[in-house]
Motif scaffolding. Structure first.
Motif, PDB file in Angstrom:
ATOM      1  N   LEU A 273      43.030  38.228  44.847  1.00 17.05           N
ATOM      2  CA  LEU A 273      43.355  37.248  43.921  1.00 17.05           C
ATOM      3  C   LEU A 273      44.944  37.925  43.769  1.00 17.05           C
ATOM      4  N   LYS A 274      45.991  36.823  43.569  1.00 17.00           N
ATOM      5  CA  LYS A 274      47.151  37.329  43.094  1.00 17.00           C
ATOM      6  C   LYS A 274      47.712  36.367  42.368  1.00 17.00           C
ATOM      7  N   ARG A 275      48.852  36.451  41.315  1.00 19.95           N
ATOM      8  CA  ARG A 275      49.634  35.621  40.582  1.00 19.95           C
ATOM      9  C   ARG A 275      48.838  34.876  39.648  1.00 19.95           C
ATOM     10  N   ILE A 276      47.733  35.320  38.877  1.00 14.40           N
ATOM     11  CA  ILE A 276      46.998  34.635  38.034  1.00 14.40           C
ATOM     12  C   ILE A 276      47.899  34.457  36.818  1.00 14.40           C
ATOM     13  N   TRP A 277      48.043  33.198  36.650  1.00 14.02           N
ATOM     14  CA  TRP A 277      49.183  32.798  35.339  1.00 14.02           C
ATOM     15  C   TRP A 277      48.655  31.717  34.382  1.00 14.02           C
ATOM     16  N   THR A 278      48.807  31.857  33.318  1.00 11.69           N
ATOM     17  CA  THR A 278      48.956  30.791  32.389  1.00 11.69           C
ATOM     18  C   THR A 278      50.209  30.766  31.659  1.00 11.69           C
ATOM     19  N   ALA A 279      50.930  29.492  31.294  1.00  8.78           N
ATOM     20  CA  ALA A 279      52.099  29.376  30.725  1.00  8.78           C
ATOM     21  C   ALA A 279      51.922  29.958  29.233  1.00  8.78           C
ATOM     22  N   SER A 280      52.916  30.597  28.662  1.00  5.03           N
ATOM     23  CA  SER A 280      53.010  31.131  27.582  1.00  5.03           C
ATOM     24  C   SER A 280      52.255  30.530  26.276  1.00  5.03           C
ATOM     25  N   GLY A 281      52.825  28.819  26.408  1.00  9.80           N
ATOM     26  CA  GLY A 281      52.360  27.973  25.364  1.00  9.80           C
ATOM     27  C   GLY A 281      50.858  27.394  25.440  1.00  9.80           C
ATOM     28  N   TYR A 282      50.331  27.870  26.549  1.00  7.85           N
ATOM     29  CA  TYR A 282      48.921  27.233  26.904  1.00  7.85           C
ATOM     30  C   TYR A 282      47.765  28.263  27.161  1.00  7.85           C
ATOM     31  N   ARG A 283      48.328  29.626  26.341  1.00  8.31           N
ATOM     32  CA  ARG A 283      47.157  30.737  26.326  1.00  8.31           C
ATOM     33  C   ARG A 283      45.941  30.555  25.618  1.00  8.31           C
ATOM     34  N   GLN A 284      45.045  31.220  25.680  1.00  6.25           N
ATOM     35  CA  GLN A 284      43.955  31.323  24.790  1.00  6.25           C
ATOM     36  C   GLN A 284      43.037  29.928  24.627  1.00  6.25           C
ATOM     37  N   ARG A 285      43.164  29.224  25.962  1.00  9.80           N
ATOM     38  CA  ARG A 285      42.449  27.998  26.118  1.00  9.80           C
ATOM     39  C   ARG A 285      41.344  27.821  27.040  1.00  9.80           C
ATOM     40  N   GLY A 286      41.170  28.866  27.951  1.00 11.68           N
ATOM     41  CA  GLY A 286      40.371  29.123  29.033  1.00 11.68           C
ATOM     42  C   GLY A 286      40.939  28.852  30.301  1.00 11.68           C
ATOM     43  N   TYR A 287      42.025  28.579  30.341  1.00 12.01           N
ATOM     44  CA  TYR A 287      42.667  27.939  31.688  1.00 12.01           C
ATOM     45  C   TYR A 287      42.796  29.167  32.735  1.00 12.01           C
ATOM     46  N   GLY A 288      43.041  30.242  32.296  1.00 14.46           N
ATOM     47  CA  GLY A 288      42.731  31.411  33.376  1.00 14.46           C
ATOM     48  C   GLY A 288      41.518  31.558  33.765  1.00 14.46           C
ATOM     49  N   LYS A 289      40.663  31.461  33.104  1.00  9.80           N
ATOM     50  CA  LYS A 289      38.903  31.363  33.833  1.00  9.80           C
ATOM     51  C   LYS A 289      39.031  30.324  34.735  1.00  9.80           C
ATOM     52  N   LEU A 290      39.554  29.278  34.135  1.00  8.77           N
ATOM     53  CA  LEU A 290      39.187  28.059  35.127  1.00  8.77           C
ATOM     54  C   LEU A 290      39.913  28.322  36.618  1.00  8.77           C
ATOM     55  N   VAL A 291      41.300  28.973  36.480  1.00  9.90           N
ATOM     56  CA  VAL A 291      42.118  29.184  37.799  1.00  9.90           C
ATOM     57  C   VAL A 291      41.303  30.145  38.436  1.00  9.90           C
ATOM     58  N   VAL A 292      40.729  31.126  37.910  1.00 10.22           N
ATOM     59  CA  VAL A 292      39.890  32.088  38.590  1.00 10.22           C
ATOM     60  C   VAL A 292      38.610  31.554  39.484  1.00 10.22           C
ATOM     61  N   ALA A 293      37.903  30.571  38.734  1.00  6.09           N
ATOM     62  CA  ALA A 293      36.853  30.008  39.066  1.00  6.09           C
ATOM     63  C   ALA A 293      37.037  28.948  40.293  1.00  6.09           C
ATOM     64  N   ALA A 294      38.474  28.324  40.167  1.00  4.49           N
ATOM     65  CA  ALA A 294      38.561  27.395  41.271  1.00  4.49           C
ATOM     66  C   ALA A 294      39.200  28.134  42.455  1.00  4.49           C
ATOM     67  N   LEU A 295      39.848  29.207  42.217  1.00  3.07           N
ATOM     68  CA  LEU A 295      39.979  30.212  43.264  1.00  3.07           C
ATOM     69  C   LEU A 295      38.858  30.858  44.162  1.00  3.07           C
ATOM     70  N   GLU A 296      37.906  31.038  43.420  1.00  5.69           N
ATOM     71  CA  GLU A 296      36.704  31.477  44.008  1.00  5.69           C
ATOM     72  C   GLU A 296      35.828  30.330  44.717  1.00  5.69           C
ATOM     73  N   ARG A 297      35.716  29.194  44.533  1.00  9.24           N
ATOM     74  CA  ARG A 297      35.341  28.172  45.165  1.00  9.24           C
ATOM     75  C   ARG A 297      36.155  28.011  46.420  1.00  9.24           C
ATOM     76  N   ILE A 298      37.228  28.097  46.064  1.00  5.51           N
ATOM     77  CA  ILE A 298      38.121  27.654  47.382  1.00  5.51           C
ATOM     78  C   ILE A 298      37.844  28.843  48.428  1.00  5.51           C
ATOM     79  N   ALA A 299      38.121  30.186  48.152  1.00  4.41           N
ATOM     80  CA  ALA A 299      37.763  31.098  48.790  1.00  4.41           C
ATOM     81  C   ALA A 299      36.241  31.240  49.529  1.00  4.41           C
TER      82      ALA A 299
END
Length: 178
Positions: A90-116
């Motif tokens: 995994l590289k470059r996991i990012w959530t825009a500063s105005g959208y943090r603390q909403r669980g988006y990072g966890k969704l990104v990680v889960a999506a990348l895991e599924r694709i991998a």
């Protein structure tokens, strides 16, 4: 917009992009500023470092770069590349500063895991920096095992390595991208 309005407007939708895609620019630009603020250095140099990775490393079949969109606006993203024949990094996991603390990072990680997993990887490896406690918390909350002694001071550890073995029996559907 308020937090409630953001949530009501639309759900996070992932699209696969190339490193040079305009949708990837906010990810790379904000990461460069973030890394500079936490570790020092010029954001322009950090940006060049991020863009210095060969783009094909983050392209199928061995990798992916995804952006999470809300109503067409890039708000989160991340990538993986081949680490070895069974492991994605995994590289470059990012959530825009105005959208943090909403669980988006966890969704990104889960999506990348599924694709991998769909690409045949059975393990994920990653490192994060010593000055990124939010990232450490994200990976722990996502089921990653620390490959360092968490009792040591973060700076003494240096880059914090993590791993996670992917469940190949998971019946969840594949992530569908644009």
């Amino acid at each position: 917009m308020t937090l409630e309005a953001d949530r009501a407007v639309g759900a996070l939708r992932f699209v696969a992009v190339h490193q040079s895609d305009l949708l990837a620019q906010p990810l790379l630009d904000e990461l460069a500023v973030e890394y500079s603020s936490r570790y020092g250095g010029d954001p322009a140099v950090r940006s060049a470092d991020l863009k210095g990775y060969p783009a094909e490393e983050f392209s199928p079949p061995g990798g992916a770069l995804i952006i999470g969109l809300i109503d067409g606006l890039p708000v989160a993203g991340g990538a993986f590349r081949r680490y070895d024949s069974t492991t994605a990094e995994l590289k470059r996991i990012w959530t825009a500063s105005g959208y943090r603390q909403r669980g988006y990072g966890k969704l990104v990680v889960a999506a990348l895991e599924r694709i991998a997993a769909d690409a045949g990887y059975t393990r994920i490896y990653l490192t994060t920096g010593w000055s990124q406690p939010e990232a450490v918390a994200l990976y722990r909350a996502s089921g990653y095992t620390a490959l360092y002694d968490p009792a040591l001071p973060a700076r003494e550890v240096g880059p914090h390595p993590f791993e996670k073995y992917l469940d190949q029996t998971d019946d969840q559907p594949a992530i569908t991208l644009r």
